[in-house]
Design a protein around this motif. Sequence first.
Motif, mmCIF file in Angstrom:
data_model
loop_
_atom_site.group_PDB
_atom_site.id
_atom_site.type_symbol
_atom_site.label_atom_id
_atom_site.label_comp_id
_atom_site.label_asym_id
_atom_site.label_seq_id
_atom_site.Cartn_x
_atom_site.Cartn_y
_atom_site.Cartn_z
ATOM 1 N N ASP A 97 0.828 -1.202 0.000
ATOM 2 C CA ASP A 97 0.000 0.000 0.000
ATOM 3 C C ASP A 97 0.864 1.255 0.000
ATOM 4 O O ASP A 97 0.526 2.253 -0.630
ATOM 5 N N ASP A 98 1.992 1.197 0.704
ATOM 6 C CA ASP A 98 2.927 2.332 0.803
ATOM 7 C C ASP A 98 4.316 1.809 0.459
ATOM 8 O O ASP A 98 5.040 1.322 1.325
ATOM 9 N N SER A 99 4.690 1.904 -0.807
ATOM 10 C CA SER A 99 5.964 1.342 -1.257
ATOM 11 C C SER A 99 7.149 2.006 -0.587
ATOM 12 O O SER A 99 8.149 1.348 -0.259
ATOM 13 N N PRO A 151 -1.831 4.668 -11.298
ATOM 14 C CA PRO A 151 -0.475 4.187 -11.591
ATOM 15 C C PRO A 151 0.317 3.763 -10.354
ATOM 16 O O PRO A 151 1.173 2.878 -10.444
ATOM 17 N N ASP A 152 0.031 4.401 -9.191
ATOM 18 C CA ASP A 152 0.792 4.064 -7.992
ATOM 19 C C ASP A 152 0.033 3.116 -7.069
ATOM 20 O O ASP A 152 0.426 2.916 -5.913
ATOM 21 N N ARG A 210 2.942 -2.123 -10.797
ATOM 22 C CA ARG A 210 3.253 -0.944 -9.973
ATOM 23 C C ARG A 210 4.605 -0.338 -10.335
ATOM 24 O O ARG A 210 4.781 0.882 -10.284
ATOM 25 N N PHE A 211 5.594 -1.164 -10.684
ATOM 26 C CA PHE A 211 6.944 -0.687 -10.968
ATOM 27 C C PHE A 211 7.303 -0.848 -12.442
ATOM 28 O O PHE A 211 8.440 -1.154 -12.777
ATOM 29 N N THR A 265 10.370 4.957 -11.516
ATOM 30 C CA THR A 265 9.639 4.738 -10.271
ATOM 31 C C THR A 265 10.447 3.897 -9.309
ATOM 32 O O THR A 265 10.563 4.210 -8.118
ATOM 33 N N ILE A 268 12.056 5.282 -5.610
ATOM 34 C CA ILE A 268 11.629 4.707 -4.338
ATOM 35 C C ILE A 268 12.796 4.090 -3.593
ATOM 36 O O ILE A 268 12.937 4.252 -2.372
#
Length: 281
Positions: A130-132, A182-183, A189-190, A195, A199
């Motif tokens: 949920d929160d990369s 997109p996120d 996701r990647f 991106t 991260i």
Amino acid sequence: MVTGNQAQIDYWNGEVGQRWADNHSALDTAFTPFTQALFAAAGLAPGERVLDIGCGAGETSLLAARQVGREGRVTAADVSGPLLEAARAREAAEPTGGASIEWLQADVQSHPFEERFDRALSRFGVMFFDDSAAAFANIRASLVEGGRLHFLCWRAMAENAWVALPRAAVMPLVPESEPPAPDAPGPFRFALRETVQAILAEAGFRDIAITPVDHPMTMGPTPEAAAEYAVRRSPVARLLQGCNQTVQDAALRTLADLFVRLSGNGPVELGAACWLVSARA
């Protein structure tokens, strides 16, 4: 276990997680060339302590245990109880003769690891946080200074015919839905190199290397088996989640016909593209 990843936790502990656990051998076969690329890059050494992120039904954890040997240690983490149950059964049936494995039902985004690891690795298990940013900061904190991270993640859907072609074929059968942000957590996701780079850098990783890896994906030995794989265990399965049996059956027929046109009556292979990512803590 209530975290920001609750939607993913619920998803992988429900019918989908059980389905993947029951059919893990087909998934492992399909992912074979990517698994080989991951372990070739990681170069695990005897005695190392390894964290396997999103270990699923355990194939990568068992491989890691063999490579690091009896002096090493593997912590295999996943949110899915059904997949971890399958992993434990595999270890009992086929002992590695190597490192001990701790099968840990945990959300790597927030789990407070007490042990520090020499290596962290993941085969397509890091795209669902949920929160990369928080997740990779926690992974970074779990590594010793200079420890290495190695993972695989999918590139854009358009580069992955194994998803794009079946998805386009079944779209007319399912209700219209909004495309994910997109996120948002999900297999793509990647998709963008930028991106991933941003991260990992934000989390404090250095020496970041992001390499494209392309291999055919073996969807199944026959068109019917390939259709079953696409409908039950590929990202296309989310499109069909909640659809009635009539739609499910129509999707199977549609994809079996598609695969016959593409491959005849033999094995079905479609293009697959991912990033192989390495970084140092």
